[in-house]
Write a protein that holds these residues in place. Sequence first.
Motif: not given
Length: 367
Positions: A85, A89, A93, A293, A296
């Motif tokens: 991630w 992105k 996270v 998220v 995902a």
Amino acid sequence: MTHNFSKTSQFLPTRKPLFSPFKSSSALFLAAGLSISSILPVFAGTAQKTQLISQGGKKVEITLVSYAVTKAAYEKIIPNFVAKWKKEKGQEVVIRQSYGGSGSQTRAVIDGLPADVVALALALDTKKIEQAGLINPGWEKEAPNGSIITRSVVALETRAGNPKKIKTWNDLIKPGVKIVTANPKTSGGARWNFLALWGAVTKNGGNETQALKFVNDVFRNVVVLPKDARESSDAFYKKGQGDVLLNYENEVILAAQQGKTDVSYEVPSVNISIEGPVAVVDKNVDKHGTRAVSEAFVKFLFTPEAQREFAKVGFRPVNATVAKEVQNKFPKITQLYTVGSLGGWDAVQKKFFNDGAIFDKIQGGRR
């Protein structure tokens, strides 16, 4: 086929688990069967004050709630997802985690544990969260494979060397064989055990009358009926009760990896597919602003990368590529059936486990 594990293993050892805090009260966690000492605060900055990380900008935070034996896999899966991630992105996270008995975790989420993603031991638990209004109907279709991320089967765990020569379902009804299994009225795992016993007859050419007699005979040999799988393991290993323990195959494998015991076990070739579902908790992710998220992360759990980690700790992978890679590590099942083939969880619960249903009648015959 007999499987013996020593205190060494082909799989990697697990590491110290990660735990995280929630804003729920102490009373909530105690009511849910969770240890307060196991939920440690995560602090942002230098001030010793728990606070939520911003859901926008450079950081996003989600909460995963799962059942105990998945922890070893998620310890490897989560850092991989976080790195992915971040790379794709540009955002960090933080995934808070809570592990415990599936039933206890279900109650905790319904009572306010702010889960963004739940990965529980059986779909019946996820359905309860749906019925509480937290998960939208149709969640089973929101992810691949009917939202099932792990599979296992029921194993017959015996004393080292299998002195009673317990190899098949029919061996459980031999005179003098002492069985340990949890109570299906209180344990999700024990419901899988019960359905495996029932299907050992009905999915192998027998009828329901024969199945009822067989399961009755098995429970006449049950010497202790603890409330959950953990207490069953304690009764078998710590208290020395019984000759055979009905257990998840992945639990047996994981225990051996962690050096907890020397294990012999058999996997009957007619068996039930123990399926662990995953779902986004819609009401919570919309409140937290974490849907993107969370979805995902759920999607990532089906990738070969994540499925290999589940396989390392004893789960049978649902990804076809990984299943082929590890097929020689698991005993072959010739007849694998599902809860769906028995009518689905709603029908199964009503038929077997509700008050006054088949299991209660079997119990009445034991008294």
